[in-house]
Design a protein around this motif. Structure first.
Motif, PDB file in Angstrom:
ATOM      1  N   LEU A 293      55.029  61.749  71.589  1.00  0.00           N
ATOM      2  CA  LEU A 293      53.955  60.761  71.403  1.00  0.00           C
ATOM      3  C   LEU A 293      52.638  61.293  71.961  1.00  0.00           C
ATOM      4  O   LEU A 293      51.571  61.083  71.370  1.00  0.00           O
ATOM      5  CB  LEU A 293      54.333  59.443  72.080  1.00  0.00           C
ATOM      6  CG  LEU A 293      55.515  58.688  71.463  1.00  0.00           C
ATOM      7  CD1 LEU A 293      55.880  57.485  72.326  1.00  0.00           C
ATOM      8  CD2 LEU A 293      55.201  58.238  70.032  1.00  0.00           C
ATOM      9  N   GLN A 294      52.704  61.993  73.082  1.00  0.00           N
ATOM     10  CA  GLN A 294      51.491  62.572  73.660  1.00  0.00           C
ATOM     11  C   GLN A 294      50.930  63.675  72.777  1.00  0.00           C
ATOM     12  O   GLN A 294      49.710  63.834  72.663  1.00  0.00           O
ATOM     13  CB  GLN A 294      51.782  63.123  75.059  1.00  0.00           C
ATOM     14  CG  GLN A 294      50.552  63.609  75.815  1.00  0.00           C
ATOM     15  CD  GLN A 294      49.524  62.511  76.006  1.00  0.00           C
ATOM     16  OE1 GLN A 294      49.858  61.415  76.472  1.00  0.00           O
ATOM     17  NE2 GLN A 294      48.275  62.779  75.647  1.00  0.00           N
ATOM     18  N   LEU A 295      51.813  64.421  72.113  1.00  0.00           N
ATOM     19  CA  LEU A 295      51.368  65.466  71.181  1.00  0.00           C
ATOM     20  C   LEU A 295      50.518  64.856  70.073  1.00  0.00           C
ATOM     21  O   LEU A 295      49.450  65.389  69.723  1.00  0.00           O
ATOM     22  CB  LEU A 295      52.592  66.179  70.604  1.00  0.00           C
ATOM     23  CG  LEU A 295      52.396  67.351  69.639  1.00  0.00           C
ATOM     24  CD1 LEU A 295      53.621  68.264  69.669  1.00  0.00           C
ATOM     25  CD2 LEU A 295      52.173  66.885  68.210  1.00  0.00           C
ATOM     26  N   VAL A 296      50.990  63.727  69.517  1.00  0.00           N
ATOM     27  CA  VAL A 296      50.224  63.059  68.456  1.00  0.00           C
ATOM     28  C   VAL A 296      48.876  62.589  68.991  1.00  0.00           C
ATOM     29  O   VAL A 296      47.844  62.726  68.319  1.00  0.00           O
ATOM     30  CB  VAL A 296      51.024  61.865  67.885  1.00  0.00           C
ATOM     31  CG1 VAL A 296      50.179  61.094  66.869  1.00  0.00           C
ATOM     32  CG2 VAL A 296      52.310  62.349  67.233  1.00  0.00           C
ATOM     33  N   ASP A 303      40.750  67.435  71.814  1.00  0.00           N
ATOM     34  CA  ASP A 303      39.610  68.332  71.633  1.00  0.00           C
ATOM     35  C   ASP A 303      38.401  67.545  71.123  1.00  0.00           C
ATOM     36  O   ASP A 303      38.529  66.767  70.173  1.00  0.00           O
ATOM     37  CB  ASP A 303      39.961  69.445  70.635  1.00  0.00           C
ATOM     38  CG  ASP A 303      38.934  70.559  70.634  1.00  0.00           C
ATOM     39  OD1 ASP A 303      37.864  70.382  70.028  1.00  0.00           O
ATOM     40  OD2 ASP A 303      39.211  71.611  71.248  1.00  0.00           O
ATOM     41  N   PRO A 304      37.235  67.724  71.711  1.00  0.00           N
ATOM     42  CA  PRO A 304      36.053  66.964  71.279  1.00  0.00           C
ATOM     43  C   PRO A 304      35.525  67.386  69.907  1.00  0.00           C
ATOM     44  O   PRO A 304      34.760  66.644  69.284  1.00  0.00           O
ATOM     45  CB  PRO A 304      35.028  67.271  72.372  1.00  0.00           C
ATOM     46  CG  PRO A 304      35.441  68.595  72.934  1.00  0.00           C
ATOM     47  CD  PRO A 304      36.937  68.609  72.867  1.00  0.00           C
ATOM     48  N   PHE A 308      43.540  67.424  64.489  1.00  0.00           N
ATOM     49  CA  PHE A 308      44.659  68.014  63.747  1.00  0.00           C
ATOM     50  C   PHE A 308      45.472  66.905  63.087  1.00  0.00           C
ATOM     51  O   PHE A 308      45.857  65.932  63.741  1.00  0.00           O
ATOM     52  CB  PHE A 308      45.583  68.802  64.688  1.00  0.00           C
ATOM     53  CG  PHE A 308      45.067  70.167  65.069  1.00  0.00           C
ATOM     54  CD1 PHE A 308      43.749  70.527  64.865  1.00  0.00           C
ATOM     55  CD2 PHE A 308      45.914  71.093  65.652  1.00  0.00           C
ATOM     56  CE1 PHE A 308      43.277  71.778  65.220  1.00  0.00           C
ATOM     57  CE2 PHE A 308      45.460  72.348  66.009  1.00  0.00           C
ATOM     58  CZ  PHE A 308      44.141  72.702  65.801  1.00  0.00           C
ATOM     59  N   LEU A 309      45.738  67.052  61.801  1.00  0.00           N
ATOM     60  CA  LEU A 309      46.590  66.111  61.070  1.00  0.00           C
ATOM     61  C   LEU A 309      47.860  66.829  60.651  1.00  0.00           C
ATOM     62  O   LEU A 309      47.814  67.901  60.041  1.00  0.00           O
ATOM     63  CB  LEU A 309      45.871  65.580  59.831  1.00  0.00           C
ATOM     64  CG  LEU A 309      46.699  64.628  58.947  1.00  0.00           C
ATOM     65  CD1 LEU A 309      46.933  63.303  59.679  1.00  0.00           C
ATOM     66  CD2 LEU A 309      46.007  64.376  57.612  1.00  0.00           C
ATOM     67  N   TYR A 310      49.017  66.203  60.981  1.00  0.00           N
ATOM     68  CA  TYR A 310      50.304  66.794  60.626  1.00  0.00           C
ATOM     69  C   TYR A 310      51.251  65.668  60.228  1.00  0.00           C
ATOM     70  O   TYR A 310      51.485  64.745  61.013  1.00  0.00           O
ATOM     71  CB  TYR A 310      50.884  67.573  61.810  1.00  0.00           C
ATOM     72  CG  TYR A 310      52.189  68.271  61.511  1.00  0.00           C
ATOM     73  CD1 TYR A 310      52.225  69.407  60.720  1.00  0.00           C
ATOM     74  CD2 TYR A 310      53.386  67.791  62.030  1.00  0.00           C
ATOM     75  CE1 TYR A 310      53.416  70.059  60.443  1.00  0.00           C
ATOM     76  CE2 TYR A 310      54.588  68.438  61.758  1.00  0.00           C
ATOM     77  CZ  TYR A 310      54.596  69.565  60.972  1.00  0.00           C
ATOM     78  OH  TYR A 310      55.779  70.208  60.709  1.00  0.00           O
ATOM     79  N   THR A 311      51.770  65.720  59.018  1.00  0.00           N
ATOM     80  CA  THR A 311      52.597  64.611  58.503  1.00  0.00           C
ATOM     81  C   THR A 311      54.033  65.026  58.208  1.00  0.00           C
ATOM     82  O   THR A 311      54.753  64.305  57.522  1.00  0.00           O
ATOM     83  CB  THR A 311      51.968  64.036  57.219  1.00  0.00           C
ATOM     84  OG1 THR A 311      51.904  65.060  56.224  1.00  0.00           O
ATOM     85  CG2 THR A 311      50.574  63.495  57.494  1.00  0.00           C
ATOM     86  N   GLN A 332      53.132  75.098  59.170  1.00  0.00           N
ATOM     87  CA  GLN A 332      52.609  75.380  57.838  1.00  0.00           C
ATOM     88  C   GLN A 332      51.721  74.270  57.285  1.00  0.00           C
ATOM     89  O   GLN A 332      50.839  74.532  56.470  1.00  0.00           O
ATOM     90  CB  GLN A 332      53.760  75.615  56.862  1.00  0.00           C
ATOM     91  CG  GLN A 332      54.473  76.948  57.042  1.00  0.00           C
ATOM     92  CD  GLN A 332      53.609  78.133  56.677  1.00  0.00           C
ATOM     93  OE1 GLN A 332      52.938  78.709  57.534  1.00  0.00           O
ATOM     94  NE2 GLN A 332      53.606  78.512  55.420  1.00  0.00           N
ATOM     95  N   ASP A 333      51.928  73.025  57.718  1.00  0.00           N
ATOM     96  CA  ASP A 333      51.263  71.894  57.066  1.00  0.00           C
ATOM     97  C   ASP A 333      50.270  71.168  57.968  1.00  0.00           C
ATOM     98  O   ASP A 333      50.056  69.963  57.827  1.00  0.00           O
ATOM     99  CB  ASP A 333      52.322  70.914  56.557  1.00  0.00           C
ATOM    100  CG  ASP A 333      53.229  71.545  55.515  1.00  0.00           C
ATOM    101  OD1 ASP A 333      52.705  71.997  54.482  1.00  0.00           O
ATOM    102  OD2 ASP A 333      54.454  71.602  55.740  1.00  0.00           O
ATOM    103  N   VAL A 334      49.672  71.888  58.895  1.00  0.00           N
ATOM    104  CA  VAL A 334      48.648  71.304  59.765  1.00  0.00           C
ATOM    105  C   VAL A 334      47.286  71.417  59.086  1.00  0.00           C
ATOM    106  O   VAL A 334      46.915  72.489  58.596  1.00  0.00           O
ATOM    107  CB  VAL A 334      48.606  72.005  61.131  1.00  0.00           C
ATOM    108  CG1 VAL A 334      47.467  71.452  61.992  1.00  0.00           C
ATOM    109  CG2 VAL A 334      49.942  71.834  61.860  1.00  0.00           C
ATOM    110  N   THR A 335      46.553  70.313  59.054  1.00  0.00           N
ATOM    111  CA  THR A 335      45.177  70.313  58.538  1.00  0.00           C
ATOM    112  C   THR A 335      44.212  70.237  59.716  1.00  0.00           C
ATOM    113  O   THR A 335      44.397  69.422  60.622  1.00  0.00           O
ATOM    114  CB  THR A 335      44.935  69.109  57.605  1.00  0.00           C
ATOM    115  OG1 THR A 335      45.875  69.151  56.526  1.00  0.00           O
ATOM    116  CG2 THR A 335      43.517  69.128  57.041  1.00  0.00           C
TER     117      THR A 335
END
Length: 493
Positions: A293-296, A303-304, A308-311, A332-335
């Motif tokens: 949960l902290q990772l999300v 970061d200011p 990062f979006l990861y689904t 592979q699927d990080v935006t």
């Protein structure tokens, strides 16, 4: 006279017996020495035969193919030169780790190769101590990539891709722009979902990617450096993300980047899949859940400058270090989103919250992949980042039967869905917290009011915090017990 003859006869008889006895003893000694010498010869022959056999075996080992070779270091072997494909550079990932490969500092574990999503991984050891992952694109992906280079450079296939890529579109200035990166998927006729890292690209992201691949530090990319960046974005964005993280000094829970050589990328290993920890105590699993949960939260707020979006969160995308820390290992699927795209009011977490569940998320994911004006969609992304919480709660944390069907965006349980093979990470909670945990997990997956999901995550973290405190106290007690024992031993000594 008679007496003298009698004496001589007696003397002759005694010497005769002595001679016979001496002859018998001599014959016995000769036979013993013969047998002893024969045994020595046999022993020498046996020893020489064994030495020759060992030499023969040693010579055979040298001739064995590296893939099946087991050297002195148990199951390890040096990286075969043909796996590196250094001759293809700059149609490769880079060359900053080649010195280590040439010196034999990188050794692969035999039979550790796995393949998934057009990628391959191998477990390895760097510099005798550091466990690492050696990764590359699948052969079919490289073949398709090489064909594009040859065709685009007006050369027949196969061709020398090391020169062909310099004459191709991949080395053009036109591609190294925000618009060029947003449409990079078109180069290999891929769908946008296959090249998601730069789909929200801005000039700021372009500059940071240039800095990450500016090997000579001259402030710009030459043809070789740009070719390596484009190769990575198209075939293996995972290591591009890790290089980007090093450049902008973010502190996300991602593996440490080690380097590249030819068509191989190397990063931190020595981790275990999250699914291997499902039988740990609830206290241990609560700690892992809290970290996820902290990772999300970190992806959104740490970061200011970058979001990062990861689904694709699943048991297969997360790993645990030997220190018990969660890492996202399927990258592979990080935006990457530049936060300057967000309206100023959206930079404050929790503002302008709106109810968002399946239909809302489906529309967002469709828009970001199909809209001709993707920048406008990216600028609204702050409202939809909570999608990551919903996926984590449903796919990993919850053990509720209603959440067993895989896929958040197919929540209606149609026939195409498959039931998850794994228990939820928070399975079998203590009775005193079971009802509360199940309630907040339901709200996390399917919120009933605007902002309900974010509030549920906060409530869940508060519950998990109690178990983290219990864990810390338990470790402190263990440490104190060991210190007391050490003190007693010192006194006794």
């Amino acid at each position: 006279m008679q007496t003298l003859k009698h004496f001589a006869k007696m003397l002759f008889r005694q010497w005769y017996k002595k001679l016979v006895l001496a002859a018998i003893l001599g014959l016995g000694l000769y036979c013993s020495l013969y047998l002893l010498d024969n045994r020595k010869q046999k022993w020498k022959f046996s020893k020489n035969t064994q030495t020759v056999h060992q030499k023969s075996e040693s010579q055979d080992v040298v001739e064995i193919d590296p893939e099946s070779q087991i050297q002195d270091n148990q199951n390890m072997y040096k990286v075969p030169r043909e796996d590196v494909h250094l001759h293809t550079c700059p149609a490769c990932f880079g060359r900053d780790l080649c010195t280590d490969l040439e010196s034999g500092a990188l050794e692969l574990y035999k039979n550790s190769k796995t393949e998934s999503h057009n990628l391959s991984w191998r477990e390895a050891v760097l510099n005798k101590n550091d466990k690492v992952i050696v990764s590359s694109a699948a052969d079919s992906s490289w073949n398709r990539f090489d064909q594009f280079i040859c065709n685009n450079a007006s050369k027949g296939f196969p061709c020398d891709v090391s020169t062909g890529i310099r004459a191709s579109y991949l080395a053009s200035n036109q591609l190294m722009t925000a618009d060029g990166l947003r449409n990079l998927h078109k180069v290999l006729d891929k769908s946008k979902s296959e090249v998601v890292l730069p789909i929200c690209a801005t000039n700021k992201l372009v500059d940071e990617l240039k800095a990450a691949f500016d090997g000579d530090g001259d402030g710009q990319l030459n043809e070789e450096e740009q070719a390596e960046l484009m190769t990575g974005l198209l075939l293996h964005p995972s290591y591009v993300l890790l290089k980007f993280q090093d450049t902008v000094n973010t502190n996300f829970p991602l593996p440490n980047y080690q380097g590249t050589c030819g068509r191989l990328a190397v990063w931190e290993g020595g981790v275990t899949p999250l699914k291997d920890h499902l039988q740990e105590s609830f206290e241990e699993r609560a700690g892992l859940a809290s970290q996820i949960l902290q990772l999300v939260d970190d992806f959104q707020n740490e970061d200011p400058n970058w979001y990062f979006l990861y689904t694709e969160f699943s048991y297969n995308s997360l790993s645990v270090t030997k220190e018990g820390e969660i890492l996202l290992t399927d990258l592979q699927d990080v935006t990457i989103i530049d936060k300057t795209l967000f309206p100023p009011k959206d930079l404050v977490s929790g503002t302008n919250e709106r109810l968002c569940n399946e239909i809302c998320f489906q529309k967002f994911t469709s828009d970001i992949l199909t809209s001709p004006n993707v920048t406008d969609v990216c600028s609204q992304l702050r409202h939809y980042g909570q999608l990551m919480y919903a996926i984590v709660c449903k796919e990993i944390l919850s053990d509720l039967e209603e959440h067993k069907m895989e896929g958040l965006l197919n929540y209606e349980k149609n026939k195409d869905q498959q039931k998850s093979r794994y228990s939820g990470l928070l399975h079998s909670p203590p009775e005193k917290d079971k009802e509360n945990i199940e309630e907040v997990l339901r709200e996390c997956v399917q919120e009933t009011s605007a902002g309900g999901r974010n509030q549920a995550v906060e409530d869940l973290q508060d519950i998990l915090e109690n178990y983290l405190s219990y864990n810390d106290l338990e470790h402190e007690n263990d440490d104190g017990y060991e210190e007391d024992n050490n003190d007693k031993e010192s006194e006794n000594y």
